[in-house]
Design an enzyme around this catalytic site. Structure first.
Site, PDB file in Angstrom:
ATOM      1  N   LYS A 170       6.545 -16.828  18.772  1.00 23.52           N
ATOM      2  CA  LYS A 170       5.846 -15.708  19.391  1.00 23.52           C
ATOM      3  C   LYS A 170       5.508 -14.665  18.317  1.00 23.52           C
ATOM      4  O   LYS A 170       5.989 -14.734  17.190  1.00 23.52           O
ATOM      5  CB  LYS A 170       6.712 -15.079  20.486  1.00 23.52           C
ATOM      6  N   TYR A 188       5.235  12.549  -1.941  1.00 27.01           N
ATOM      7  CA  TYR A 188       5.179  13.518  -0.850  1.00 27.01           C
ATOM      8  C   TYR A 188       6.558  14.092  -0.563  1.00 27.01           C
ATOM      9  O   TYR A 188       7.556  13.374  -0.488  1.00 27.01           O
ATOM     10  CB  TYR A 188       4.639  12.858   0.418  1.00 27.01           C
TER      11      TYR A 188
END
Length: 357
Positions: free
Chosen positions: A34, A253
């Site tokens: 899946k 950052y």
């Protein structure tokens, strides 16, 4: 081209499937593919596992993709159908369907199908997501057995804590399952990957290897059974910049990492837009030219930064392994407060899958 890519080792995939079979030599194994085979590419994975007993998917869309690609093995819809109009499609494409609620039983009883379906009757033994309560099993089984649209019935359940090898919850679930099926003669399926690895009593007529197919263990790596698994996906990229920073300089950052010594910093073409976890902390392992080092600074959308101080010869273009054989996906997951499942399924479409046969 941008150097980020995911190498998929199909020999390792095949090894892991047959390792699961070797642990349960008297069982059939439904390979769980899946979510695009946990990010590894469902069609190619299914073709590589040409000798698999069956495949498991989450929904009919995933099953039809496999059928249209020429996959002929049995396929089970692990959540069954979501609407009654999916049942004729399931019959047409010879899919096996899970049944976990009364509505699905009614849909089967009222259906008009070209041929009967193989059904997997799901029992809730403690996971408390899907499935019938143990006291309902006998009556639901009788209804399904009497339904002309049902060809065969396999009984299944799903474990909540099989990855916790010292926990008694799995033993209790096995006991509830055995009590619920008393007097019923049908094939049985209860073992997911951790149960295949660590719970011998769960290896019944069918086992359902999922994450272990892809080489990541759902239990502790230091257990002998886990060490036989081979990583299938290697997420890699390359250095695109190398620079020297002085003491006190910060990186990226938020200036999360500040250099406490002169630091050689490499920039890697890999970021959270590729599926690498943004919340990976400083110190998350990475390998450059086969040498383990660490991430320093916050992961950006397209780039991340690594400590090259232990690699004075590293240069632009050198290979970087984000996870694979040198850095296990589970290690990265542990440093990112997640699990290997989310790493694999989170790889985005701009990272090409390169298959190794």
């Amino acid at each position: 081209m941008r150097p980020a890519r995911a190498l998929i080792n199909l020999k390792a995939l095949h090894h892991n499937y047959h390792y699961a079979k070797s642990l349960a030599p008297h069982s059939k194994a439904a390979a769980i593919i899946k979510a695009n085979a946990y990010g590894h590419g469902a069609i190619v994975v299914a073709r590589a596992l040409h000798d698999a007993d069956a495949f498991g998917v989450a929904c009919i869309e995933e099953a039809l993709e496999l059928r249209e690609a020429g996959i002929t093995q049995p396929i089970v819809l692990l959540e069954g159908v979501f609407t009654p109009d999916e049942l004729p499609l399931a019959a047409r494409y010879q899919l096996m369907v899970a049944v976990h609620c009364v509505e699905q039983v009614i849909w089967l009883e009222q259906a008009k199908l070209i041929q009967p379906l193989a059904v997997w009757l799901k029992i809730d033994t403690g996971m408390h997501r899907l499935g019938f309560a143990p006291e309902q099993v006998a009556s639901i089984y009788a209804r399904l057995n009497a339904c002309s649209h049902v060809a065969t019935i396999t009984l299944m359940t799903h474990f909540a804590r099989a990855d916790e090898v010292e926990c008694e919850a799995t033993t209790r679930q096995i006991e509830r399952f055995n009590k619920a099926i008393q007097g019923i003669d049908a094939p049985l399926s209860i073992a997911n990957s951790p149960a295949i690895l660590a719970w011998p009593k769960a290896r019944l007529d069918w086992v359902r290897p999922g994450i272990m197919l892809y080489g990541a263990t759902p239990i502790a790596e230091d257990l002998a059974v886990s060490q036989e698994l081979q990583p299938v996906m290697t997420l890699e990229s390359a250095l695109i910049s190398v620079r020297e920073l002085d003491v006190g300089e910060s990186i990226g950052y938020g200036a999360r990492f500040t250099c406490e010594q002169p630091t050689r910093v490499g920039v890697v073409a890999m970021g959270y837009a590729d599926g690498y976890p943004r919340h990976a902390v400083d110190g998350t392992p990475v390998a450059v030219n086969g040498v383990r080092t660490r991430i320093i600074g916050r992961v950006s959308m397209d780039m991340l930064t690594v400590d090259l101080t232990p690699l004075p010869q590293a240069k632009v273009g050198d290979r970087v392994e984000l996870w694979g054989n040198m850095v296990l996906a589970n290690e990265v997951a542990a440093h990112s407060q997640t699990i290997a499942y989310t790493l694999f399924t989170g790889i985005t479409r701009r990272v090409p899958l390169v298959y190794q046969y």
